[in-house]
Design a protein around this motif. Sequence first.
Motif, PDB file in Angstrom:
ATOM      1  N   ARG A  44     -65.779 -41.209  55.005  1.00 54.60           N
ATOM      2  CA  ARG A  44     -66.526 -40.576  54.514  1.00 54.60           C
ATOM      3  C   ARG A  44     -65.357 -39.252  55.347  1.00 54.60           C
ATOM      4  O   ARG A  44     -65.327 -39.302  56.392  1.00 54.60           O
ATOM      5  CB  ARG A  44     -68.115 -40.639  54.871  1.00 54.60           C
ATOM      6  N   ALA A  45     -65.684 -38.495  54.610  1.00 54.12           N
ATOM      7  CA  ALA A  45     -64.749 -36.873  55.789  1.00 54.12           C
ATOM      8  C   ALA A  45     -65.230 -35.422  54.231  1.00 54.12           C
ATOM      9  O   ALA A  45     -65.247 -35.759  53.199  1.00 54.12           O
ATOM     10  CB  ALA A  45     -63.384 -36.662  55.297  1.00 54.12           C
ATOM     11  N   GLY A  46     -65.026 -35.027  54.906  1.00 60.17           N
ATOM     12  CA  GLY A  46     -64.682 -33.189  53.844  1.00 60.17           C
ATOM     13  C   GLY A  46     -64.550 -31.902  55.157  1.00 60.17           C
ATOM     14  O   GLY A  46     -64.023 -31.819  56.315  1.00 60.17           O
ATOM     15  N   TYR A  47     -65.002 -30.841  54.274  1.00 57.13           N
ATOM     16  CA  TYR A  47     -64.807 -29.764  55.496  1.00 57.13           C
ATOM     17  C   TYR A  47     -66.393 -28.566  55.106  1.00 57.13           C
ATOM     18  O   TYR A  47     -66.721 -28.992  53.826  1.00 57.13           O
ATOM     19  CB  TYR A  47     -64.117 -29.089  54.387  1.00 57.13           C
ATOM     20  N   LYS A  63     -66.161 -39.608  49.754  1.00 59.77           N
ATOM     21  CA  LYS A  63     -67.058 -40.792  49.867  1.00 59.77           C
ATOM     22  C   LYS A  63     -67.543 -41.823  49.751  1.00 59.77           C
ATOM     23  O   LYS A  63     -68.393 -42.403  48.818  1.00 59.77           O
ATOM     24  CB  LYS A  63     -67.775 -40.115  48.303  1.00 59.77           C
ATOM     25  N   GLY A  64     -66.691 -42.525  50.783  1.00 55.56           N
ATOM     26  CA  GLY A  64     -66.246 -44.096  50.857  1.00 55.56           C
ATOM     27  C   GLY A  64     -65.480 -44.225  50.369  1.00 55.56           C
ATOM     28  O   GLY A  64     -65.534 -45.554  49.841  1.00 55.56           O
ATOM     29  N   VAL A  65     -64.455 -44.170  51.480  1.00 55.60           N
ATOM     30  CA  VAL A  65     -62.536 -44.679  50.667  1.00 55.60           C
ATOM     31  C   VAL A  65     -62.493 -46.051  51.406  1.00 55.60           C
ATOM     32  O   VAL A  65     -62.873 -45.944  52.602  1.00 55.60           O
ATOM     33  CB  VAL A  65     -62.312 -43.939  50.526  1.00 55.60           C
ATOM     34  N   THR A  66     -62.472 -47.846  50.208  1.00 60.44           N
ATOM     35  CA  THR A  66     -62.095 -48.784  50.952  1.00 60.44           C
ATOM     36  C   THR A  66     -60.791 -48.818  51.018  1.00 60.44           C
ATOM     37  O   THR A  66     -60.464 -48.913  49.211  1.00 60.44           O
ATOM     38  CB  THR A  66     -63.114 -49.248  50.900  1.00 60.44           C
ATOM     39  N   LEU A  67     -59.212 -49.340  51.448  1.00 58.68           N
ATOM     40  CA  LEU A  67     -58.505 -49.728  51.220  1.00 58.68           C
ATOM     41  C   LEU A  67     -57.496 -50.324  52.453  1.00 58.68           C
ATOM     42  O   LEU A  67     -57.241 -50.260  53.467  1.00 58.68           O
ATOM     43  CB  LEU A  67     -57.685 -47.839  50.456  1.00 58.68           C
TER      44      LEU A  67
END
Length: 234
Positions: A8-11, A18-22
């Motif tokens: 999760r990340a943002g400004y 919003k919950g990236v998995t790779l």
Amino acid sequence: MLEVTELRAGYGTADVLKGVTLEVRRGEFVALLGANNAGKSTLINCLSGTLTARGGRIVFDGVDLTDYPSHRIVELGIHQVPEGRQLFAQMTVLENLLLGGVGRNAKLKKKQKLEFVFDLFPRLAERRKQVAGTLSGGEQQMVAIGRALVGDPRLLMLDEPSHGLSPLYVQIIFKAMDDLHREGLTILLVEQNLKLATAHASRCYIIERGEIALSGVGSDLVDDPRVRRAYLGL
């Protein structure tokens, strides 16, 4: 090699991821695709340490680098070719390239890697004394990629390398990426151009509104109706 889990990340107060998995396995050529504002650049900036994650984990070769500063991430071998190239316009091609080799580990191989870049992009060898700001967009993209390669990356991340380039230079840049991949370099490509990316990458992730909507073999995704929904909003 690279494992991203529930990132999760943002400004400001807004979350972009919003919950990236790779994952990117050693020696792979992986593409991250998505429309504008889907979260592609936010993700790659987290991986390079220029943006701090708000949650989740980033693990590279067993090392949790979620909170690592960018210079330590570079020392581990993760190098980013930023969107827009971000060269030092008043410096020469050679000076820009040499900046890629200032890291502690890269200094030992700087001369060798510089010759490698000139073999990959002969035009840069011809223009090594030319001021970078006077080059064409395609030539500047070569310099940006070359600068990262001088740093001896283990994982090369490219953010929209085809943006604003003529078809000829797009062909040159992607041929260079194919050559690098064949030589064993692990590549993570961020792109908007679906057909271009799937023609070169072995696996693709499609990100939509800060979440991975779909993943699979590049050639299988081109005509997948789910891609039209996730990528084009249709």
